[in-house]
Design a protein around this motif. Structure first.
Motif, PDB file in Angstrom:
ATOM      1  N   TYR A  98       0.853  -1.191   0.000  1.00 12.68           N
ATOM      2  CA  TYR A  98       0.000   0.000   0.000  1.00 12.68           C
ATOM      3  C   TYR A  98       0.887   1.240   0.000  1.00 12.68           C
ATOM      4  O   TYR A  98       2.072   1.173   0.325  1.00 12.68           O
ATOM      5  CB  TYR A  98      -0.934  -0.005   1.220  1.00 12.68           C
ATOM      6  N   GLY A  99       0.310   2.378  -0.355  1.00 14.91           N
ATOM      7  CA  GLY A  99       1.085   3.606  -0.448  1.00 14.91           C
ATOM      8  C   GLY A  99       0.938   4.563   0.723  1.00 14.91           C
ATOM      9  O   GLY A  99       1.760   5.460   0.881  1.00 14.91           O
ATOM     10  N   ALA A 100      -0.070   4.405   1.539  1.00  9.86           N
ATOM     11  CA  ALA A 100      -0.344   5.353   2.631  1.00  9.86           C
ATOM     12  C   ALA A 100       0.848   5.512   3.577  1.00  9.86           C
ATOM     13  O   ALA A 100       1.533   4.543   3.886  1.00  9.86           O
ATOM     14  CB  ALA A 100      -1.570   4.900   3.422  1.00  9.86           C
ATOM     15  N   LYS A 101       1.056   6.742   4.032  1.00  6.41           N
ATOM     16  CA  LYS A 101       2.138   7.018   4.988  1.00  6.41           C
ATOM     17  C   LYS A 101       1.817   6.466   6.375  1.00  6.41           C
ATOM     18  O   LYS A 101       2.690   5.993   7.079  1.00  6.41           O
ATOM     19  CB  LYS A 101       2.383   8.521   5.094  1.00  6.41           C
ATOM     20  N   ASP A 102       0.563   6.564   6.763  1.00  2.00           N
ATOM     21  CA  ASP A 102       0.131   6.150   8.093  1.00  2.00           C
ATOM     22  C   ASP A 102       0.007   4.623   8.140  1.00  2.00           C
ATOM     23  O   ASP A 102      -0.877   4.038   7.524  1.00  2.00           O
ATOM     24  CB  ASP A 102      -1.207   6.803   8.439  1.00  2.00           C
ATOM     25  N   GLN A 103       0.885   4.002   8.889  1.00  2.00           N
ATOM     26  CA  GLN A 103       0.892   2.541   8.953  1.00  2.00           C
ATOM     27  C   GLN A 103      -0.124   1.984   9.947  1.00  2.00           C
ATOM     28  O   GLN A 103      -0.323   0.776  10.007  1.00  2.00           O
ATOM     29  CB  GLN A 103       2.302   2.053   9.290  1.00  2.00           C
ATOM     30  N   GLN A 104      -0.777   2.847  10.705  1.00  2.91           N
ATOM     31  CA  GLN A 104      -1.766   2.407  11.690  1.00  2.91           C
ATOM     32  C   GLN A 104      -3.201   2.642  11.242  1.00  2.91           C
ATOM     33  O   GLN A 104      -4.133   2.101  11.831  1.00  2.91           O
ATOM     34  CB  GLN A 104      -1.548   3.157  13.018  1.00  2.91           C
ATOM     35  N   HIS A 105      -3.396   3.471  10.210  1.00  2.00           N
ATOM     36  CA  HIS A 105      -4.735   3.832   9.745  1.00  2.00           C
ATOM     37  C   HIS A 105      -4.758   3.830   8.221  1.00  2.00           C
ATOM     38  O   HIS A 105      -4.663   4.883   7.592  1.00  2.00           O
ATOM     39  CB  HIS A 105      -5.143   5.224  10.254  1.00  2.00           C
ATOM     40  N   ASN A 106      -4.880   2.652   7.633  1.00  2.00           N
ATOM     41  CA  ASN A 106      -4.924   2.580   6.173  1.00  2.00           C
ATOM     42  C   ASN A 106      -5.799   1.413   5.727  1.00  2.00           C
ATOM     43  O   ASN A 106      -6.134   0.532   6.506  1.00  2.00           O
ATOM     44  CB  ASN A 106      -3.506   2.493   5.587  1.00  2.00           C
ATOM     45  N   GLN A 107      -6.130   1.436   4.456  1.00  2.00           N
ATOM     46  CA  GLN A 107      -7.057   0.438   3.922  1.00  2.00           C
ATOM     47  C   GLN A 107      -6.468  -0.965   3.890  1.00  2.00           C
ATOM     48  O   GLN A 107      -7.197  -1.940   3.977  1.00  2.00           O
ATOM     49  CB  GLN A 107      -7.553   0.864   2.533  1.00  2.00           C
ATOM     50  N   ALA A 108      -5.147  -1.100   3.799  1.00  2.00           N
ATOM     51  CA  ALA A 108      -4.543  -2.439   3.786  1.00  2.00           C
ATOM     52  C   ALA A 108      -4.787  -3.169   5.109  1.00  2.00           C
ATOM     53  O   ALA A 108      -4.985  -4.382   5.126  1.00  2.00           O
ATOM     54  CB  ALA A 108      -3.045  -2.347   3.489  1.00  2.00           C
ATOM     55  N   LEU A 109      -4.803  -2.436   6.209  1.00  2.00           N
ATOM     56  CA  LEU A 109      -5.102  -3.038   7.518  1.00  2.00           C
ATOM     57  C   LEU A 109      -6.522  -3.590   7.537  1.00  2.00           C
ATOM     58  O   LEU A 109      -6.762  -4.703   8.033  1.00  2.00           O
ATOM     59  CB  LEU A 109      -4.957  -2.001   8.636  1.00  2.00           C
ATOM     60  N   VAL A 110      -7.452  -2.810   7.013  1.00  2.00           N
ATOM     61  CA  VAL A 110      -8.854  -3.238   6.974  1.00  2.00           C
ATOM     62  C   VAL A 110      -8.999  -4.454   6.068  1.00  2.00           C
ATOM     63  O   VAL A 110      -9.668  -5.431   6.418  1.00  2.00           O
ATOM     64  CB  VAL A 110      -9.764  -2.088   6.485  1.00  2.00           C
ATOM     65  N   LEU A 111      -8.342  -4.418   4.926  1.00  2.00           N
ATOM     66  CA  LEU A 111      -8.402  -5.526   3.977  1.00  2.00           C
ATOM     67  C   LEU A 111      -7.813  -6.802   4.575  1.00  2.00           C
ATOM     68  O   LEU A 111      -8.390  -7.885   4.445  1.00  2.00           O
ATOM     69  CB  LEU A 111      -7.678  -5.154   2.688  1.00  2.00           C
ATOM     70  N   LYS A 112      -6.687  -6.678   5.245  1.00  2.00           N
ATOM     71  CA  LYS A 112      -6.047  -7.843   5.885  1.00  2.00           C
ATOM     72  C   LYS A 112      -6.994  -8.473   6.914  1.00  2.00           C
ATOM     73  O   LYS A 112      -7.194  -9.681   6.932  1.00  2.00           O
ATOM     74  CB  LYS A 112      -4.745  -7.430   6.554  1.00  2.00           C
ATOM     75  N   LYS A 113      -7.606  -7.645   7.736  1.00  2.00           N
ATOM     76  CA  LYS A 113      -8.541  -8.149   8.743  1.00  2.00           C
ATOM     77  C   LYS A 113      -9.729  -8.842   8.070  1.00  2.00           C
ATOM     78  O   LYS A 113     -10.139  -9.924   8.489  1.00  2.00           O
ATOM     79  CB  LYS A 113      -9.029  -6.988   9.622  1.00  2.00           C
ATOM     80  N   TYR A 114     -10.261  -8.237   7.033  1.00  2.00           N
ATOM     81  CA  TYR A 114     -11.391  -8.812   6.308  1.00  2.00           C
ATOM     82  C   TYR A 114     -11.022 -10.186   5.738  1.00  2.00           C
ATOM     83  O   TYR A 114     -11.762 -11.159   5.901  1.00  2.00           O
ATOM     84  CB  TYR A 114     -11.839  -7.866   5.190  1.00  2.00           C
ATOM     85  N   VAL A 115      -9.872 -10.262   5.076  1.00  2.00           N
ATOM     86  CA  VAL A 115      -9.452 -11.522   4.461  1.00  2.00           C
ATOM     87  C   VAL A 115      -9.242 -12.589   5.527  1.00  2.00           C
ATOM     88  O   VAL A 115      -9.708 -13.725   5.378  1.00  2.00           O
ATOM     89  CB  VAL A 115      -8.170 -11.326   3.622  1.00  2.00           C
ATOM     90  N   GLU A 116      -8.584 -12.248   6.612  1.00  2.00           N
ATOM     91  CA  GLU A 116      -8.326 -13.228   7.675  1.00  2.00           C
ATOM     92  C   GLU A 116      -9.627 -13.727   8.306  1.00  2.00           C
ATOM     93  O   GLU A 116      -9.713 -14.896   8.676  1.00  2.00           O
ATOM     94  CB  GLU A 116      -7.394 -12.630   8.719  1.00  2.00           C
ATOM     95  N   GLU A 117     -10.609 -12.864   8.405  1.00  2.00           N
ATOM     96  CA  GLU A 117     -11.893 -13.269   8.987  1.00  2.00           C
ATOM     97  C   GLU A 117     -12.745 -14.115   8.044  1.00  2.00           C
ATOM     98  O   GLU A 117     -13.601 -14.867   8.485  1.00  2.00           O
ATOM     99  CB  GLU A 117     -12.689 -12.036   9.420  1.00  2.00           C
ATOM    100  N   HIS A 118     -12.514 -13.979   6.736  1.00  2.00           N
ATOM    101  CA  HIS A 118     -13.374 -14.642   5.762  1.00  2.00           C
ATOM    102  C   HIS A 118     -12.700 -15.798   5.014  1.00  2.00           C
ATOM    103  O   HIS A 118     -13.347 -16.438   4.181  1.00  2.00           O
ATOM    104  CB  HIS A 118     -13.922 -13.617   4.774  1.00  2.00           C
ATOM    105  N   LEU A 119     -11.457 -16.077   5.300  1.00  2.00           N
ATOM    106  CA  LEU A 119     -10.799 -17.229   4.654  1.00  2.00           C
ATOM    107  C   LEU A 119     -11.032 -18.496   5.439  1.00  2.00           C
ATOM    108  O   LEU A 119     -11.083 -18.520   6.618  1.00  2.00           O
ATOM    109  CB  LEU A 119      -9.299 -16.987   4.517  1.00  2.00           C
TER     110      LEU A 119
END
Length: 119
Positions: A98-119
């Motif tokens: 991902y490109g976001a500077k903020d490593q604590q508040h970005n869409q990749a974090l949300v996506l990772k959580k979503y994938v882990e919950e749904h795999l």
């Protein structure tokens, strides 16, 4: 295997995993050669409207997470993305770039959580 997150602007920590750019927009200043990507899955990123509303404001992150999760649930590309990630995880780690500077508040974090919950 596991899903890892990595900012695309940093020197790659590990080139052995499946490197997947999950931003809708190509990161400024990064050449395709220097990205060391296996795939760019731009369709999985948040909509332009949601991305612009969020504006990387940490105060909006909780609401952004809810809205982006709702988008993922409706996105016709999500099952294809999930299948790709599941297949790759059988063989190697998957790295969401991902490109976001903020490593604590970005869409990749949300996506990772979503994938882990749904795999």
């Amino acid at each position: 295997m596991e899903i890892k997150l990595e900012r695309i602007y940093q020197q790659p920590a590990d080139l052995t995993g499946y490197r997947l750019l999950v931003d809708r927009l190509w990161p400024r200043g990064i050449s395709k050669k220097n990205a060391h990507l296996d795939k760019w899955f731009k369709e999985i990123g948040p909509s332009n409207e949601l991305r612009q509303w969020f504006g990387h404001d940490p105060a909006k992150f909780a609401e952004f997470s809810k809205r982006y999760t709702a988008e993922l649930m409706k996105n016709p590309q999500t099952p294809i993305f999930m299948q790709l990630v599941a297949e790759q995880l059988k063989q190697q780690a998957v790295i969401f770039l991902y490109g976001a500077k903020d490593q604590q508040h970005n869409q990749a974090l949300v996506l990772k959580k979503y994938v882990e919950e749904h795999l």
